[in-house]
Design an enzyme around this catalytic site. Structure first.
Site, PDB file in Angstrom:
ATOM      1  CG  ASP A 183      -2.147   1.226   1.171  1.00 51.11           C
ATOM      2  OD1 ASP A 183      -1.939   1.744   0.124  1.00 51.11           O
ATOM      3  OD2 ASP A 183      -2.813   0.916   1.855  1.00 51.11           O
TER       4      ASP A 183
ATOM      5  CD  GLU B   6      -5.380  -0.872  -1.142  1.00 50.51           C
ATOM      6  OE1 GLU B   6      -5.470  -1.612  -0.837  1.00 50.51           O
ATOM      7  OE2 GLU B   6      -6.345  -0.450  -1.264  1.00 50.51           O
TER       8      GLU B   6
END
Length: 424
Positions: A27, A121
């Site tokens: 992420d 992500e």
């Protein structure tokens, strides 16, 4: 960055056993803001907000701005009240897409099993890369270093035996960190979290669970599953109970289908003239359709979002009989949805258009024969819009715009039919 609840206890060292922990969740940290700081290094250390002007919303904020309570999706005016000294930077979406594509290339150099879930992500299954690249923590270190070297931004990585726990781990590793949750420690890790950390627990579900005395994952796990089902429903209750015990069998799926393509705009001042709103709907519909064609998708469901001056948000959608990537088709359906919205006499602050229910164009649109094409107005319009895509790609989006749809003309109607669905 996720704003899901976290727990200080969950950030502790869970040990170094990596057996079975082959799922990584990568992420980017404050992605849009980080990309802007890489372009403007003189802003590092300052509270920076990425978003529109006073009437826009926050797309991203640096951690210095978040310390004042600023977060994504917050109205810009509210963010500046919390942090008046913030530096506001307009978004540069083309650059974000470019960096996102580059980061995903880095991930795919590690393994082909990459499931991108948003612009910033992705999940990776590195089980097939261990012999070549080493332990999962070594792979995570390699990814973070390469992303930093290439793009001068940071990312956080969660490592676990399931996707759900890996995602939770990455949120607790932020910013710029790595957290490994061994398979044997999964239950202990989850029990340290508030129930709102579970996927699918929003504000309403959290309130419903609280009525039954369930405020932590530990309390949910220890509760009989039938009680949880009475609180939130049979399917949701069983799902949440499984998550509370770390049960998540979903594999990393590289072929994940995009869910939607959308665009929205906040007006510089509230708009009472619906013809102005309709003109913006046409522009947004054209943007959505162009994005669909660029990515090889067609969509079956058209949705709009309208926010009035009192910040009330209304959503409506309709499902077409035939999927489309034609901007005019999207516009006509969206315009009819807009006409059916009760604005309560209030002016419009924001308008958005979204196309959902996507499928690959090659599987959904039959190529007509020459004879069919001669009389097929919809296919002719699709080809015209593709030609406009080419002009815009070369000279910029403002080089050409779709003409107005004039009321009363014979073709002022959708060539598809649809059944209504209320999403409000």
């Amino acid at each position: 960055m996720s704003r899901a609840p976290r727990s200080a206890a969950a950030r502790r060292d869970w040990g170094s056993t990596e057996d079975g922990c082959t799922i990584l969740h990568v992420d980017m940290d404050a992605f849009f803001a980080s990309v802007e700081l890489a372009r403007r290094p003189q802003l590092r250390g300052l509270p920076v907000i990425v978003g529109g002007a006073q009437r826009g919303v926050v797309l991203a904020a640096t951690y210095e701005a978040r310390a004042f309570g600023v977060h994504s999706a917050m109205p810009m005016a509210a963010a500046l009240r919390l942090c008046p000294q913030a530096v506001v930077v307009p978004p540069e979406h083309a650059r974000y897409r470019e960096v996102s594509e580059g980061v995903m290339e880095v991930l795919r150099s590690v393994t082909s099993l990459v499931e991108q879930v948003s612009v910033d992500e992705a999940f990776l299954d590195v089980s097939g890369a261990l012999r070549r690249l080493g332990r999962p923590t070594e792979i995570a270190a390699r990814i973070r270093q390469e992303v930093r070297d290439r793009y001068q931004i940071t990312c956080s990585v969660g490592i676990a035996s399931t996707k759900f726990v890996a995602k939770l781990a990455s949120s607790h590793a932020k910013p710029d960190g790595v957290l490994l949750v061994p398979r044997s420690a999964t239950t202990d890790f989850l029990r340290s979290l508030p129930v709102g950390a579970l996927w699918g627990v929003g504000e309403r579900t959290e309130t419903a669970l609280a009525r039954w005395g369930i405020r932590t994952v530990a309390e949910l796990a220890d509760m009989d599953v039938t009680t949880v089902q009475r609180a939130v429903g049979k399917v949701a209750g069983a799902h949440l109970h499984d998550l509370a015990w770390g049960r998540d069998p979903r594999p990393v799926s590289p072929g994940r289908v995009e869910k939607s393509a959308g665009a929205e705009v906040t007006f510089s001042s509230d708009v009472s003239d619906l013809s102005v709103v309709e003109a913006k709907v046409r522009e947004l519909a054209d943007t959505c359709a162009s994005r669909l064609r660029r990515n090889g998708w067609v969509g079956r469901t058209i949705a709009i979002k309208v926010r009035t001056a009192d910040f009330r948000t209304l959503s409506r959608s309709r499902t077409l009989d035939s999927p489309t990537d034609v901007g005019r088709e999207v516009y006509l359906a969206a315009r009819e949805l807009l006409a059916a919205v009760d604005l309560g006499g209030l002016p419009v602050r924001l308008i958005g258009v979204r196309v959902e229910g996507l499928s690959p164009t090659a599987e959904s649109v039959r190529q007509p024969t020459l004879d069919e094409a001669a009389g097929d107005a919809l296919e002719a319009r699709r080809e015209a819009e593709r030609a406009m895509d080419g002009v815009r790609a070369r000279f910029g989006r403002q080089a050409i715009t779709a003409g107005p749809v004039v009321a009363g003309l014979r073709d002022d109607r959708s060539t598809t039919t649809f059944s209504p669905t209320d999403l409000s």
